[in-house]
Design a protein around this motif. Structure first.
Motif, PDB file in Angstrom:
ATOM      1  N   UNK A   1       0.818  -1.209   0.000  1.00 19.88           N
ATOM      2  CA  UNK A   1       0.000   0.000   0.000  1.00 19.88           C
ATOM      3  C   UNK A   1       0.853   1.262   0.000  1.00 19.88           C
ATOM      4  N   UNK A   2       1.971   1.232   0.699  1.00 20.79           N
ATOM      5  CA  UNK A   2       2.859   2.398   0.759  1.00 20.79           C
ATOM      6  C   UNK A   2       3.380   2.756  -0.640  1.00 20.79           C
ATOM      7  N   UNK A   3       3.637   1.754  -1.457  1.00 17.81           N
ATOM      8  CA  UNK A   3       4.122   2.003  -2.826  1.00 17.81           C
ATOM      9  C   UNK A   3       3.028   2.654  -3.667  1.00 17.81           C
ATOM     10  N   UNK A   4       1.801   2.186  -3.486  1.00 15.94           N
ATOM     11  CA  UNK A   4       0.672   2.764  -4.219  1.00 15.94           C
ATOM     12  C   UNK A   4       0.471   4.215  -3.791  1.00 15.94           C
ATOM     13  N   UNK A   5       0.561   4.473  -2.500  1.00 15.20           N
ATOM     14  CA  UNK A   5       0.402   5.842  -2.000  1.00 15.20           C
ATOM     15  C   UNK A   5       1.465   6.772  -2.580  1.00 15.20           C
ATOM     16  N   UNK A   6       2.688   6.270  -2.736  1.00 12.96           N
ATOM     17  CA  UNK A   6       3.759   7.086  -3.336  1.00 12.96           C
ATOM     18  C   UNK A   6       3.433   7.447  -4.782  1.00 12.96           C
ATOM     19  N   UNK A   7       2.913   6.476  -5.525  1.00 14.37           N
ATOM     20  CA  UNK A   7       2.540   6.722  -6.917  1.00 14.37           C
ATOM     21  C   UNK A   7       1.426   7.765  -6.977  1.00 14.37           C
ATOM     22  N   UNK A   8       0.390   7.586  -6.144  1.00 11.55           N
ATOM     23  CA  UNK A   8      -0.746   8.511  -6.149  1.00 11.55           C
ATOM     24  C   UNK A   8      -0.311   9.919  -5.759  1.00 11.55           C
ATOM     25  N   UNK A   9       0.573  10.010  -4.758  1.00  9.72           N
ATOM     26  CA  UNK A   9       1.069  11.323  -4.337  1.00  9.72           C
ATOM     27  C   UNK A   9       1.843  12.005  -5.465  1.00  9.72           C
ATOM     28  N   UNK A  10       2.667  11.241  -6.154  1.00 12.43           N
ATOM     29  CA  UNK A  10       3.450  11.803  -7.260  1.00 12.43           C
ATOM     30  C   UNK A  10       2.533  12.305  -8.369  1.00 12.43           C
ATOM     31  N   UNK A  11       1.492  11.545  -8.682  1.00 19.15           N
ATOM     32  CA  UNK A  11       0.556  11.972  -9.723  1.00 19.15           C
ATOM     33  C   UNK A  11      -0.206  13.224  -9.301  1.00 19.15           C
ATOM     34  N   UNK A  12      -0.692  13.246  -8.049  1.00 19.73           N
ATOM     35  CA  UNK A  12      -1.417  14.427  -7.552  1.00 19.73           C
ATOM     36  C   UNK A  12      -0.521  15.661  -7.567  1.00 19.73           C
ATOM     37  N   UNK A  13       0.733  15.500  -7.137  1.00 18.71           N
ATOM     38  CA  UNK A  13       1.664  16.630  -7.121  1.00 18.71           C
ATOM     39  C   UNK A  13       1.925  17.156  -8.525  1.00 18.71           C
ATOM     40  N   UNK A  14       2.077  16.253  -9.481  1.00 22.70           N
ATOM     41  CA  UNK A  14       2.328  16.680 -10.859  1.00 22.70           C
ATOM     42  C   UNK A  14       1.132  17.448 -11.412  1.00 22.70           C
ATOM     43  N   UNK A  15      -0.081  16.976 -11.134  1.00 19.64           N
ATOM     44  CA  UNK A  15      -1.286  17.678 -11.602  1.00 19.64           C
ATOM     45  C   UNK A  15      -1.396  19.036 -10.916  1.00 19.64           C
ATOM     46  N   UNK A  16      -1.105  19.102  -9.626  1.00 18.92           N
ATOM     47  CA  UNK A  16      -1.164  20.376  -8.901  1.00 18.92           C
ATOM     48  C   UNK A  16      -0.175  21.384  -9.481  1.00 18.92           C
ATOM     49  N   UNK A  17       1.004  20.917  -9.855  1.00 17.56           N
ATOM     50  CA  UNK A  17       1.995  21.810 -10.464  1.00 17.56           C
ATOM     51  C   UNK A  17       1.501  22.364 -11.793  1.00 17.56           C
ATOM     52  N   UNK A  18       0.886  21.515 -12.600  1.00 23.95           N
ATOM     53  CA  UNK A  18       0.355  21.963 -13.889  1.00 23.95           C
ATOM     54  C   UNK A  18      -0.758  22.988 -13.668  1.00 23.95           C
ATOM     55  N   UNK A  19      -1.661  22.706 -12.728  1.00 23.07           N
ATOM     56  CA  UNK A  19      -2.745  23.641 -12.428  1.00 23.07           C
ATOM     57  C   UNK A  19      -2.196  24.990 -11.991  1.00 23.07           C
ATOM     58  N   UNK A  20      -1.191  24.967 -11.132  1.00 23.30           N
ATOM     59  CA  UNK A  20      -0.606  26.209 -10.638  1.00 23.30           C
ATOM     60  C   UNK A  20       0.008  27.021 -11.774  1.00 23.30           C
ATOM     61  N   UNK A  21       0.610  26.346 -12.729  1.00 24.41           N
ATOM     62  CA  UNK A  21       1.224  27.063 -13.854  1.00 24.41           C
ATOM     63  C   UNK A  21       0.172  27.743 -14.722  1.00 24.41           C
ATOM     64  N   UNK A  22      -0.997  27.143 -14.858  1.00 23.20           N
ATOM     65  CA  UNK A  22      -2.062  27.761 -15.645  1.00 23.20           C
ATOM     66  C   UNK A  22      -2.764  28.876 -14.867  1.00 23.20           C
ATOM     67  N   UNK A  23      -2.852  28.753 -13.547  1.00 20.59           N
ATOM     68  CA  UNK A  23      -3.520  29.762 -12.731  1.00 20.59           C
ATOM     69  C   UNK A  23      -2.684  31.018 -12.559  1.00 20.59           C
ATOM     70  N   UNK A  24      -1.386  30.871 -12.439  1.00 23.42           N
ATOM     71  CA  UNK A  24      -0.494  32.011 -12.221  1.00 23.42           C
ATOM     72  C   UNK A  24       0.690  31.891 -13.163  1.00 23.42           C
ATOM     73  N   UNK A  25       0.543  32.392 -14.389  1.00 25.80           N
ATOM     74  CA  UNK A  25       1.666  32.311 -15.335  1.00 25.80           C
ATOM     75  C   UNK A  25       2.937  32.923 -14.752  1.00 25.80           C
ATOM     76  N   UNK A  26       4.042  32.311 -15.074  1.00 26.75           N
ATOM     77  CA  UNK A  26       5.335  32.746 -14.557  1.00 26.75           C
ATOM     78  C   UNK A  26       5.685  34.144 -15.026  1.00 26.75           C
TER      79      UNK A  26
END
Length: 72
Positions: free
Chosen positions: A39-64
């Motif tokens: 389960x810990x391995x699955x949680x790591x994968x899910x966290x990595x995916x959520x973090x990547x999506x959050x980063x993309x969202x942030x880039x669209x919300x506040x352009x650099x």
């Protein structure tokens, strides 16, 4: 439609399709008849995916900003 908009739509469609296919392939790893995982391995994968999506969202919300700055 402007060339920039056309290019954005073309690239966005292709890249999004590839990302969704890759996520689907990660989902295939859930087959316990073929793979063994903790389960810990699955949680790591899910966290990595959520973090990547959050980063993309942030880039669209506040352009650099183009210029570097400093704030206290």
């Amino acid at each position: 439609m402007s060339q920039k908009r056309e290019k954005f739509r073309e690239l966005a469609e292709g890249r999004t399709t590839k990302a969704l296919e890759a996520i689907g392939r990660i989902g295939n790893l859930s087959n316990r008849q073929v793979y063994e995982y903790e389960d810990a391995e699955v949680k790591k994968i899910m966290r990595a995916l959520r973090n990547a999506v959050a980063e993309v969202e942030a880039r669209f919300e506040a352009p650099r900003s183009r210029k570097a700055g400093f704030k206290f």
